[in-house]
Design a protein around this motif. Structure first.
Motif, mmCIF file in Angstrom:
data_model
loop_
_atom_site.group_PDB
_atom_site.id
_atom_site.type_symbol
_atom_site.label_atom_id
_atom_site.label_comp_id
_atom_site.label_asym_id
_atom_site.label_seq_id
_atom_site.Cartn_x
_atom_site.Cartn_y
_atom_site.Cartn_z
ATOM 1 N N VAL A 336 -100.914 -37.741 -99.192
ATOM 2 C CA VAL A 336 -102.137 -37.066 -99.600
ATOM 3 C C VAL A 336 -102.346 -37.102 -101.110
ATOM 4 N N TRP A 337 -101.306 -37.383 -101.877
ATOM 5 C CA TRP A 337 -101.462 -37.427 -103.330
ATOM 6 C C TRP A 337 -102.197 -38.678 -103.800
ATOM 7 N N GLN A 338 -102.329 -39.668 -102.926
ATOM 8 C CA GLN A 338 -103.038 -40.882 -103.311
ATOM 9 C C GLN A 338 -104.541 -40.653 -103.174
ATOM 10 N N ALA A 339 -105.288 -41.128 -104.158
ATOM 11 C CA ALA A 339 -106.700 -40.787 -104.248
ATOM 12 C C ALA A 339 -107.521 -41.344 -103.089
ATOM 13 N N ASP A 340 -107.185 -42.557 -102.627
ATOM 14 C CA ASP A 340 -107.995 -43.182 -101.594
ATOM 15 C C ASP A 340 -107.212 -44.329 -100.978
ATOM 16 N N LYS A 341 -107.847 -45.024 -100.012
ATOM 17 C CA LYS A 341 -107.170 -46.119 -99.328
ATOM 18 C C LYS A 341 -106.854 -47.274 -100.270
ATOM 19 N N SER A 882 -99.784 -25.616 -107.166
ATOM 20 C CA SER A 882 -100.620 -26.779 -106.942
ATOM 21 C C SER A 882 -101.473 -26.572 -105.702
ATOM 22 N N SER A 883 -102.674 -27.132 -105.753
ATOM 23 C CA SER A 883 -103.658 -26.908 -104.691
ATOM 24 C C SER A 883 -103.302 -27.610 -103.389
ATOM 25 N N GLY A 884 -102.589 -28.737 -103.473
ATOM 26 C CA GLY A 884 -102.255 -29.483 -102.266
ATOM 27 C C GLY A 884 -103.399 -30.301 -101.710
ATOM 28 N N THR A 885 -104.516 -30.324 -102.412
ATOM 29 C CA THR A 885 -105.664 -31.131 -102.003
ATOM 30 C C THR A 885 -106.444 -31.507 -103.247
ATOM 31 N N GLY A 886 -107.261 -32.530 -103.135
ATOM 32 C CA GLY A 886 -108.055 -32.957 -104.265
ATOM 33 C C GLY A 886 -109.016 -31.887 -104.737
ATOM 34 N N GLY A 911 -98.149 -28.644 -117.263
ATOM 35 C CA GLY A 911 -96.751 -29.033 -117.341
ATOM 36 C C GLY A 911 -96.577 -30.526 -117.122
ATOM 37 N N GLY A 912 -95.614 -30.883 -116.253
ATOM 38 C CA GLY A 912 -95.361 -32.298 -115.987
ATOM 39 C C GLY A 912 -96.411 -32.954 -115.132
ATOM 40 N N SER A 913 -97.297 -32.177 -114.502
ATOM 41 C CA SER A 913 -98.356 -32.740 -113.657
ATOM 42 C C SER A 913 -99.566 -33.064 -114.522
ATOM 43 N N VAL A 914 -99.390 -34.016 -115.427
ATOM 44 C CA VAL A 914 -100.361 -34.203 -116.509
ATOM 45 C C VAL A 914 -101.731 -34.655 -116.023
ATOM 46 N N GLY A 915 -101.821 -35.253 -114.844
ATOM 47 C CA GLY A 915 -103.126 -35.685 -114.356
ATOM 48 C C GLY A 915 -103.855 -34.643 -113.544
ATOM 49 N N ASP A 916 -103.208 -33.498 -113.314
ATOM 50 C CA ASP A 916 -103.767 -32.510 -112.394
ATOM 51 C C ASP A 916 -104.512 -31.382 -113.106
ATOM 52 N N TYR A 917 -105.064 -31.662 -114.261
ATOM 53 C CA TYR A 917 -105.883 -30.671 -114.961
ATOM 54 C C TYR A 917 -107.269 -30.611 -114.317
ATOM 55 N N SER A 969 -107.182 -36.092 -107.771
ATOM 56 C CA SER A 969 -105.894 -35.446 -108.004
ATOM 57 C C SER A 969 -105.953 -33.970 -107.635
ATOM 58 N N TRP A 970 -104.764 -33.405 -107.389
ATOM 59 C CA TRP A 970 -104.680 -31.983 -107.103
ATOM 60 C C TRP A 970 -104.964 -31.183 -108.373
ATOM 61 N N TRP A 971 -105.106 -29.890 -108.216
ATOM 62 C CA TRP A 971 -105.222 -28.972 -109.354
ATOM 63 C C TRP A 971 -103.886 -28.243 -109.453
ATOM 64 N N SER A 972 -103.178 -28.464 -110.560
ATOM 65 C CA SER A 972 -101.851 -27.875 -110.753
ATOM 66 C C SER A 972 -101.817 -27.072 -112.041
ATOM 67 N N VAL A 973 -101.169 -25.925 -111.995
ATOM 68 C CA VAL A 973 -100.967 -25.091 -113.177
ATOM 69 C C VAL A 973 -99.502 -24.676 -113.213
ATOM 70 N N ALA A 974 -98.801 -25.123 -114.244
ATOM 71 C CA ALA A 974 -97.401 -24.727 -114.410
ATOM 72 C C ALA A 974 -97.304 -23.340 -115.037
#
Length: 980
Positions: A336-341, A882-886, A911-917, A969-974
């Motif tokens: 599920v972390w992959q954006a698309d097919k 983390s949201s667990g969904t896009g 944090g380390g999830s730099v793309g999940d802002y 990407s997911w929405w993550s907040v460390a």
């Protein structure tokens, strides 16, 4: 969570149902070309919903092509034997297949395993007992009540596998008699472990021989069922202790277990091969530690690799170090972390298939063959997480089968590359261009797999001897070409414009030659030292060593570090006791450092970091740089870099004279909260200076073989191979003061580039020029060097964490702990030469509000335990929510501060999830949690993983952040911090 790059120009397409799935046999009949079209072509275009679709055949032309994008295929150069391609027949996969009606089950199995009408999968991995994906709860083949044991294995039974796992494996064998099966445990029976459970713990000392007998009984039982087991590994992912079945096992424990299993196999006439490690690419010193043991190396034939951190080139590094060992990709999965097919297909084909096979892979296996629409069934006794994708999706409620992108990525290889084939020579153009891998099948036919990883359509040529053809491929598209017929080798080759930065060195004996591959992609994985007039990069296989000087007296030393955990202070690293240690206590981060004050200006030439042979051996540093200083303030350029190794990391340097030494970590190790280790040092020693400089050898003796080559970019490459039956040494410096000792059957690689060959780097501009700690800063300029190497960016005396590094652009993160005000940012290029500097203003945040008794809620929450909401309030940057969904418009998170507070700033740190802002969001406050007032807007401008928003001072109890944009990407907040 592992992240994958996505191709934004292409659209998402739905799954392909069984009814719509491509039928290879029918398509081959419908789309055949003319009789003269020797080259058959299959295309995948994800955006057009075409999957391994047969195209009209094409013909070779006689003549020459000067196309700079020419793939030159040469069957006169053969590499590794191919065992096949496949995936894992997990308990859940076999159960789901068994739920299908017989006709659908047979149709699916044919499409998976039949080499003629399906995709001919020829490798299968099957777990020995429970994993995180099985229909029931935990099970092994010898379960006992808590507190009881069965050391004679009297209760051993594979009865659990009889209803549906064994029938699935038997049918796969019937459909493809060439299939090979690998088996391995996620955990042995719990009574063998310190945890008395299949979850956690490590193997008890008294049960090594018993566990070896457990393997014997399993293989014998499966053989009795008509299923031969070709490979085993001692333990799945020994680096981690997950919340599902698993077991920690360090490299020295695995070495002992491999010896026991090997002896047990010999005693019982079992020919099954053993693969070491079976975990991520980025810890090659683990399997090499096993290979370095003379007994274990007799039994461990190779390495199993997983994809969750590291890169495929680690396989070539290990191949070069121990060239007679096999290499397999044993687990890779999309999810599920992959954006698309498109992203999923690209990762599977480009990295897992092409990347694995171009880097000496003997085969590639993905994870689950089949999962249900909820990405299960999951182990009911554990916290298995439904985020992964199978090759196919089976809905047991209606029997619907959907074929996923991973199935078609494997098909580009498994359908056309036969077991027993060999990879043959083909040049490639790397990431962002035309990537490929070529094979010759046992029947003489050839297969070439091509993927366009660039963003534009490209026309390329394929040359084979005196013939060639041209083809055009769209961005993100894949092709498989096959052809047969006489090999065309003549005096006028078709390819006239082929430049290949790689080179093969072949060593005697001719009857069983050993090939070592030089590839510039290996240089970042090796060790580099600055010799003044030149830069030397060299390999250091586990078991090899460089002898240089004697250990210095440590009585006058003072040691410090960027951070430490409670009780693990820096001084523990020089107390003479490897039982104590210095440790960061957190996941390793780029910019972490350990520093020695030698007490006075001292001459030295080697540093050794010793973690011993226990559980702390995993706490090795990843990539590192070494700096020296006379005053502890001015550090200049790095003098060496390299990669840490299991147990001891020896850093050999040109002779240095300085008072201060700093070792800086330059990468993050560990891909999730379940699998990470801090950086630890049990003991650190510095060795006195030798008289000369380390250098590439010019001559060798003692039966060693030396070959040399000059690369197209001017690098001088030297390879030393030890084909003797014993450990041998040779001089690694002109005056013989450095001695390199090389184990039998290994090689050492030396690459020398003159300093004058590197253009002078130049600092251009920096954006932004002010911000808070954690902000991403982009520095532009020229000639930084396309690999980080010895390059660095410092904010004052603080080394910045590097996000990306190219010849013209560097992105870094502002170090934590900097005081407010101006700080000088200095850049050194990859060659170590200063590039220039600028000023950055650190913005003050004020006082952070204490978060005692704060609680959080959100619209979406990942099922993964490490993504829980309270993690963004726990003051630990290495945990996250983390949201667990896009991301989508309306997604929200809310914090209740327990009582009214006064504040004017909010910081969300990914944090380390730099793309999940969040790309954009509105911030609201409330006194009662019902009536809300909007106070500011967050934007993702600048792609900041740390996002600051300021607003007029508020008095409120609740804060809500509502997403107004969308992202794959997911929405993550460390960390969620509020300031006054």
């Amino acid at each position: 969570m592992r992240r994958f790059k996505r191709r934004s120009l292409l659209t998402v397409v739905p799954g392909v149902s069984l009814a719509a799935a491509f039928t290879f046999q029918a398509a081959a009949q419908a789309a055949s070309g003319s009789n003269g079209d020797r080259v058959k072509v299959w295309l995948t275009d994800v955006s057009a919903d075409q999957w391994v679709a047969k195209q009209r055949g094409i013909s070779f032309q006689t003549g020459q092509t000067s196309n700079p994008l020419t793939i030159n295929v040469d069957d006169g150069v053969q590499y590794q034997r191919v065992e096949g391609f496949g995936a894992a027949m997990t308990d859940s996969s076999a159960w789901l297949i068994d739920q299908l009606p017989a006709s659908k089950r047979n149709q699916l199995m044919g499409k998976l395993f039949n080499p003629s009408t399906g995709i001919g999968l020829s490798l299968l991995r099957t777990p020995m007992g429970a994993t995180d994906v099985n229909v029931g709860g935990n099970y092994s083949y010898d379960d006992m009540p808590p507190g009881e044991a069965d050391p004679t294995l009297a209760n051993f039974s594979i009865e659990h596998d009889v209803p549906y796992i064994i029938p699935a494996l038997q049918q796969a064998q019937t459909l493809n008699p060439d299939i090979k099966i690998m088996a391995n445990p996620w955990s042995p029976p719990g009574w063998m472990k310190t945890s008395d459970s299949m979850i956690g713990g490590t193997l008890k000392d008294e049960y090594y021989t018993t566990l070896a007998d457990y393997f014997v009984k399993y293989i014998q039982a499966y053989s009795d069922a008509g299923i031969p087991i070709s490979y085993v590994s001692p333990q799945n992912e020994p680096m981690g202790i997950p919340t599902w079945p698993g077991m920690f096992m360090n490299a020295y424990q695995e070495t002992r277990l491999v010896e026991e299993i090997g002896r047990a196999f010999e005693a019982n006439g079992i020919s099954t091969k053993i693969l070491a490690w079976d975990h991520n690419w980025d810890v090659p010193s683990y399997p090499e530690t096993v290979f370095n043991d003379p007994v274990a190396s007799q039994y461990a034939v190779g390495t199993g690799w997983h994809i969750y951190s590291g890169r495929p080139s680690h396989q070539t590094l290990t191949h070069n170090d121990y060239p007679h060992k096999e290499q397999f990709l044993t687990e890779a999965t999309g999810g599920v972390w992959q954006a698309d097919k498109q992203a999923g297909f690209e990762e599977a084909l480009d990295t897992w298939v092409i990347g694995t096979m171009r880097n000496w892979g003997n085969g590639a296996m993905l994870w689950n063959i089949a999962l249900d629409p909820d990405r299960g069934p999951l182990n009911s006794d554990t916290n298995g997480i439904g985020v992964m994708r199978g090759l196919v999706t089976i809905d047991p409620t209606n029997g619907l089968v959907s074929y996923n992108e991973d199935y078609y990525a494997l098909a580009h290889a498994s359908k056309f590359v036969q077991p027993g084939a060999h990879r043959i020579y083909s040049n490639s153009f790397g990431d962002g261009s035309i990537e490929n891998v070529a094979f010759q099948n046992p029947d003489g036919s050839k297969a070439l797999i091509v993927f366009n990883s660039g963003d534009t359509t490209e026309t390329f040529s394929v040359a084979d001897g005196t013939e060639y053809f041209e083809y055009t491929v769209g961005a993100g598209n894949a092709l498989t070409f096959t052809w047969s017929g006489p090999t065309q080798h003549g005096s006028t080759p078709a390819a006239t414009n082929v430049v290949d930065p790689t080179h093969d060195f072949t060593f005697e004996p001719a009857s069983d030659p050993t090939t070592i591959t030089y590839d510039p992609e290996l240089l970042p994985l090796q060790n580099t030292v600055d010799n003044g007039s030149s830069f030397l990069t060299y390999s250091f296989p586990v078991g090899a060593s460089i002898q240089a000087g004697t250990a210095l007296d440590r009585s006058q030393w003072t040691v410090t570090a960027s951070k430490h955990s409670d009780g693990n202070e820096a001084a523990n690293a020089i107390d003479g006791d490897t039982g104590t240690r210095w440790s960061t206590g957190q996941r390793m981060k780029s910019g972490d450092w350990f520093q020695i004050d030698l007490g006075s200006s001292t001459s030295f030439s080697q540093i050794v970091l010793d973690n011993g042979e226990g559980d702390r051996s995993f706490d090795l540093i990843g990539r590192y740089q070494v700096y020296v200083s006379d005053d502890g303030v001015d550090w200049g350029s790095a003098i060496a870099n390299g990669n840490g190794t299991m147990g001891k990391t020896a850093i050999t340097l040109p002779p240095q004279t300085a008072q201060y030494v700093r070792i800086v970590n330059t990468e993050v190790r560990g891909s999730s909260a379940e699998f990470f280790f801090p950086w630890s040092i049990g003991e650190i020693d510095v060795y006195g200076s030798s008289s000369g400089s380390i250098a590439a050898p010019t001559a060798v003796s003692n039966g060693l073989q030396l070959q040399q080559w000059t690369s197209p970019d001017g690098a001088e490459v030297a390879i030393v191979y030890n084909g003797t039956g014993s450990r041998q040494s040779f001089a690694a410096s002109p005056d013989g003061s450095y001695t390199y000792e090389l184990p039998s059957g290994t090689s050492a690689m030396f690459t020398t580039k003159e300093s004058s060959s590197f253009p002078a780097p130049a600092f251009g501009s920096m954006t932004p020029s002010e911000g808070i700690p954690g902000y991403k800063v982009t520095i532009s300029g020229s000639d930084f060097g396309d690999k980080q190497g010895l390059g660095s960016v410092c904010f004052g005396s603080n080394h910045a964490r590097i996000d990306s590094w190219s010849d013209t652009s560097i992105t870094v993160y502002v170090p934590n702990g900097l005081p407010s005000g101006a700080v000088t940012v200095a850049v050194n290029g990859a060659s170590g030469e200063p590039a220039g500097e600028s000023s950055f203003t650190v913005t003050g945040l004020g006082t952070a509000l204490p978060r005692t008794d704060w609680t959080a809620t959100a619209s979406d929450e990942s099922p993964w335990p490490s993504d829980a909401l309270d993690h963004m309030l726990d003051a630990d940057i290495d945990t996250r929510y983390s949201s667990g969904t896009g991301q989508y418009n309306g997604m929200w998170m809310q914090v209740d501060m327990g009582q009214a507070q006064t504040f004017n700033k909010l910081v969300l740190d990914a944090g380390g999830s730099v793309g999940d802002y969040t790309r954009s969001a509105d911030v609201f406050v409330s006194a009662n949690g019902t009536d809300w007032t909007k106070v500011s807007t967050l934007t993702g401008d600048g792609e900041q993983a740390v996002q600051l928003t300021s607003f007029p001072t508020q008095a409120a109890r609740y804060i809500k952040v509502v997403n107004t944009g969308s992202a794959g990407s997911w929405w993550s907040v460390a960390e969620f911090n509020v300031y006054n």
